[in-house]
Design a protein around this motif. Structure first.
Motif, PDB file in Angstrom:
ATOM      1  N   ALA A 100       3.219   4.640   6.350  1.00  0.00           N
ATOM      2  CA  ALA A 100       4.488   4.926   5.673  1.00  0.00           C
ATOM      3  C   ALA A 100       4.632   4.170   4.346  1.00  0.00           C
ATOM      4  O   ALA A 100       5.690   4.206   3.721  1.00  0.00           O
ATOM      5  CB  ALA A 100       5.655   4.575   6.599  1.00  0.00           C
ATOM      6  N   SER A 101       3.576   3.466   3.958  1.00  0.00           N
ATOM      7  CA  SER A 101       3.564   2.687   2.704  1.00  0.00           C
ATOM      8  C   SER A 101       4.587   1.559   2.699  1.00  0.00           C
ATOM      9  O   SER A 101       5.098   1.177   1.639  1.00  0.00           O
ATOM     10  CB  SER A 101       3.781   3.609   1.492  1.00  0.00           C
ATOM     11  OG  SER A 101       2.737   4.546   1.419  1.00  0.00           O
ATOM     12  N   ASP A 102       4.883   1.023   3.869  1.00  0.00           N
ATOM     13  CA  ASP A 102       5.786  -0.121   3.979  1.00  0.00           C
ATOM     14  C   ASP A 102       4.934  -1.367   4.234  1.00  0.00           C
ATOM     15  O   ASP A 102       4.740  -1.793   5.367  1.00  0.00           O
ATOM     16  CB  ASP A 102       6.792   0.103   5.116  1.00  0.00           C
ATOM     17  CG  ASP A 102       7.835  -0.995   5.191  1.00  0.00           C
ATOM     18  OD1 ASP A 102       7.669  -2.052   4.537  1.00  0.00           O
ATOM     19  OD2 ASP A 102       8.820  -0.799   5.928  1.00  0.00           O
ATOM     20  N   ALA A 103       4.403  -1.914   3.148  1.00  0.00           N
ATOM     21  CA  ALA A 103       3.470  -3.027   3.264  1.00  0.00           C
ATOM     22  C   ALA A 103       4.109  -4.262   3.892  1.00  0.00           C
ATOM     23  O   ALA A 103       3.457  -4.964   4.665  1.00  0.00           O
ATOM     24  CB  ALA A 103       2.894  -3.373   1.900  1.00  0.00           C
ATOM     25  N   THR A 104       5.346  -4.538   3.579  1.00  0.00           N
ATOM     26  CA  THR A 104       6.007  -5.716   4.149  1.00  0.00           C
ATOM     27  C   THR A 104       6.072  -5.608   5.665  1.00  0.00           C
ATOM     28  O   THR A 104       5.721  -6.556   6.377  1.00  0.00           O
ATOM     29  CB  THR A 104       7.418  -5.894   3.556  1.00  0.00           C
ATOM     30  OG1 THR A 104       7.295  -6.050   2.139  1.00  0.00           O
ATOM     31  CG2 THR A 104       8.110  -7.103   4.139  1.00  0.00           C
ATOM     32  N   ALA A 105       6.512  -4.470   6.166  1.00  0.00           N
ATOM     33  CA  ALA A 105       6.566  -4.274   7.620  1.00  0.00           C
ATOM     34  C   ALA A 105       5.169  -4.309   8.216  1.00  0.00           C
ATOM     35  O   ALA A 105       4.964  -4.903   9.291  1.00  0.00           O
ATOM     36  CB  ALA A 105       7.265  -2.958   7.962  1.00  0.00           C
ATOM     37  N   ALA A 106       4.196  -3.698   7.539  1.00  0.00           N
ATOM     38  CA  ALA A 106       2.822  -3.715   8.044  1.00  0.00           C
ATOM     39  C   ALA A 106       2.325  -5.154   8.187  1.00  0.00           C
ATOM     40  O   ALA A 106       1.752  -5.524   9.223  1.00  0.00           O
ATOM     41  CB  ALA A 106       1.902  -2.920   7.129  1.00  0.00           C
ATOM     42  N   LEU A 107       2.575  -5.965   7.176  1.00  0.00           N
ATOM     43  CA  LEU A 107       2.147  -7.367   7.232  1.00  0.00           C
ATOM     44  C   LEU A 107       2.858  -8.127   8.344  1.00  0.00           C
ATOM     45  O   LEU A 107       2.232  -8.907   9.073  1.00  0.00           O
ATOM     46  CB  LEU A 107       2.395  -8.041   5.883  1.00  0.00           C
ATOM     47  CG  LEU A 107       1.503  -7.581   4.740  1.00  0.00           C
ATOM     48  CD1 LEU A 107       2.016  -8.134   3.416  1.00  0.00           C
ATOM     49  CD2 LEU A 107       0.062  -7.966   4.970  1.00  0.00           C
ATOM     50  N   ASN A 108       4.146  -7.906   8.492  1.00  0.00           N
ATOM     51  CA  ASN A 108       4.890  -8.595   9.555  1.00  0.00           C
ATOM     52  C   ASN A 108       4.367  -8.218  10.936  1.00  0.00           C
ATOM     53  O   ASN A 108       4.221  -9.075  11.814  1.00  0.00           O
ATOM     54  CB  ASN A 108       6.382  -8.292   9.438  1.00  0.00           C
ATOM     55  CG  ASN A 108       7.007  -8.934   8.219  1.00  0.00           C
ATOM     56  OD1 ASN A 108       6.485  -9.894   7.655  1.00  0.00           O
ATOM     57  ND2 ASN A 108       8.116  -8.389   7.777  1.00  0.00           N
ATOM     58  N   HIS A 109       4.084  -6.946  11.131  1.00  0.00           N
ATOM     59  CA  HIS A 109       3.548  -6.507  12.427  1.00  0.00           C
ATOM     60  C   HIS A 109       2.128  -7.022  12.645  1.00  0.00           C
ATOM     61  O   HIS A 109       1.761  -7.368  13.776  1.00  0.00           O
ATOM     62  CB  HIS A 109       3.597  -4.981  12.545  1.00  0.00           C
ATOM     63  CG  HIS A 109       4.989  -4.429  12.650  1.00  0.00           C
ATOM     64  ND1 HIS A 109       5.868  -4.768  13.653  1.00  0.00           N
ATOM     65  CD2 HIS A 109       5.653  -3.558  11.852  1.00  0.00           C
ATOM     66  CE1 HIS A 109       7.009  -4.134  13.481  1.00  0.00           C
ATOM     67  NE2 HIS A 109       6.912  -3.400  12.396  1.00  0.00           N
ATOM     68  N   LEU A 110       1.339  -7.087  11.592  1.00  0.00           N
ATOM     69  CA  LEU A 110      -0.003  -7.665  11.713  1.00  0.00           C
ATOM     70  C   LEU A 110       0.084  -9.138  12.106  1.00  0.00           C
ATOM     71  O   LEU A 110      -0.704  -9.613  12.926  1.00  0.00           O
ATOM     72  CB  LEU A 110      -0.776  -7.525  10.401  1.00  0.00           C
ATOM     73  CG  LEU A 110      -1.278  -6.130  10.057  1.00  0.00           C
ATOM     74  CD1 LEU A 110      -1.845  -6.109   8.647  1.00  0.00           C
ATOM     75  CD2 LEU A 110      -2.302  -5.648  11.079  1.00  0.00           C
ATOM     76  N   ASP A 111       1.042  -9.846  11.527  1.00  0.00           N
ATOM     77  CA  ASP A 111       1.244 -11.251  11.889  1.00  0.00           C
ATOM     78  C   ASP A 111       1.563 -11.386  13.374  1.00  0.00           C
ATOM     79  O   ASP A 111       1.035 -12.270  14.061  1.00  0.00           O
ATOM     80  CB  ASP A 111       2.374 -11.867  11.062  1.00  0.00           C
ATOM     81  CG  ASP A 111       2.048 -11.977   9.579  1.00  0.00           C
ATOM     82  OD1 ASP A 111       0.886 -11.725   9.189  1.00  0.00           O
ATOM     83  OD2 ASP A 111       2.976 -12.305   8.812  1.00  0.00           O
ATOM     84  N   GLU A 112       2.423 -10.518  13.865  1.00  0.00           N
ATOM     85  CA  GLU A 112       2.791 -10.564  15.291  1.00  0.00           C
ATOM     86  C   GLU A 112       1.574 -10.233  16.161  1.00  0.00           C
ATOM     87  O   GLU A 112       1.332 -10.907  17.168  1.00  0.00           O
ATOM     88  CB  GLU A 112       3.941  -9.591  15.572  1.00  0.00           C
ATOM     89  CG  GLU A 112       4.409  -9.568  17.005  1.00  0.00           C
ATOM     90  CD  GLU A 112       5.161 -10.821  17.453  1.00  0.00           C
ATOM     91  OE1 GLU A 112       5.540 -10.879  18.629  1.00  0.00           O
ATOM     92  OE2 GLU A 112       5.370 -11.760  16.652  1.00  0.00           O
ATOM     93  N   ALA A 113       0.800  -9.231  15.759  1.00  0.00           N
ATOM     94  CA  ALA A 113      -0.397  -8.873  16.528  1.00  0.00           C
ATOM     95  C   ALA A 113      -1.381 -10.039  16.557  1.00  0.00           C
ATOM     96  O   ALA A 113      -2.009 -10.302  17.583  1.00  0.00           O
ATOM     97  CB  ALA A 113      -1.048  -7.628  15.936  1.00  0.00           C
ATOM     98  N   ARG A 114      -1.486 -10.762  15.464  1.00  0.00           N
ATOM     99  CA  ARG A 114      -2.380 -11.933  15.448  1.00  0.00           C
ATOM    100  C   ARG A 114      -1.832 -13.040  16.335  1.00  0.00           C
ATOM    101  O   ARG A 114      -2.575 -13.660  17.093  1.00  0.00           O
ATOM    102  CB  ARG A 114      -2.572 -12.440  14.032  1.00  0.00           C
ATOM    103  CG  ARG A 114      -3.443 -13.691  14.053  1.00  0.00           C
ATOM    104  CD  ARG A 114      -4.143 -13.994  12.809  1.00  0.00           C
ATOM    105  NE  ARG A 114      -4.894 -15.233  12.991  1.00  0.00           N
ATOM    106  CZ  ARG A 114      -5.132 -16.083  12.030  1.00  0.00           C
ATOM    107  NH1 ARG A 114      -4.735 -15.832  10.806  1.00  0.00           N
ATOM    108  NH2 ARG A 114      -5.800 -17.194  12.264  1.00  0.00           N
ATOM    109  N   ALA A 115      -0.551 -13.310  16.253  1.00  0.00           N
ATOM    110  CA  ALA A 115       0.044 -14.353  17.092  1.00  0.00           C
ATOM    111  C   ALA A 115      -0.162 -14.048  18.568  1.00  0.00           C
ATOM    112  O   ALA A 115      -0.382 -14.955  19.365  1.00  0.00           O
ATOM    113  CB  ALA A 115       1.535 -14.507  16.775  1.00  0.00           C
TER     114      ALA A 115
END
Length: 139
Positions: A100-115
């Motif tokens: 959806a081209s929402d890089a901020t949300a993508a990064l936040n979700h990637l952070d959660e997946a890493r945690a």
């Protein structure tokens, strides 16, 4: 540019903080109930730095609920399953946000997946850079 706004070190610090909070959720109440010092065990389990030890005790002082079991009791297998499910949800949400081209949300979700341990440091770095590159290209 988006990449100039994103702060990798800040993200890593927030991921680490989230990992500590997940350990509080999983181990804090049980160890606190048995030993009276759930913070110590959380700190040892996450191999906390001296600064993290301080933060763990301060967090428990300001948020005493972290040492009280809020949800159902779970055994280690159930915790692993829950974390796997939560991580998969976060990873799918990151993919959807990227599409959806929402890089901020993508990064936040990637952070959660890493945690949550769904993706490792190398994969997180590759996906983070891809999200930022796509965001920069879209500007």
């Amino acid at each position: 540019m988006f990449s100039e706004v994103d702060d990798r070190e800040r993200r890593l610090a927030l991921i680490r903080r989230r990992q500590i909070l997940l350990a509080f959720e999983e181990y804090g109440p049980g160890y606190h109930r048995v030993t009276g010092d759930g913070c110590r065990y959380v700190a040892e389990i996450v191999e906390a730095t001296p600064a993290e030890w301080e933060w763990i005790y301060e967090h428990a002082r300001t948020h005493p609920e972290v040492l009280i079991q809020a949800g159902p009791g779970r055994n280690p297998v159930q915790w692993r399953q829950l974390r796997r499910e939560q991580g998969e949800v976060a990873f799918r949400a990151a993919d959807a946000a990227f599409i959806a081209s929402d890089a901020t949300a993508a990064l936040n979700h990637l952070d959660e997946a890493r945690a949550l341990g769904t993706i490792g440091p190398e994969q997180w770095e590759r996906l983070r850079l891809a999200a930022m590159t796509a965001a920069d290209a879209g500007r």
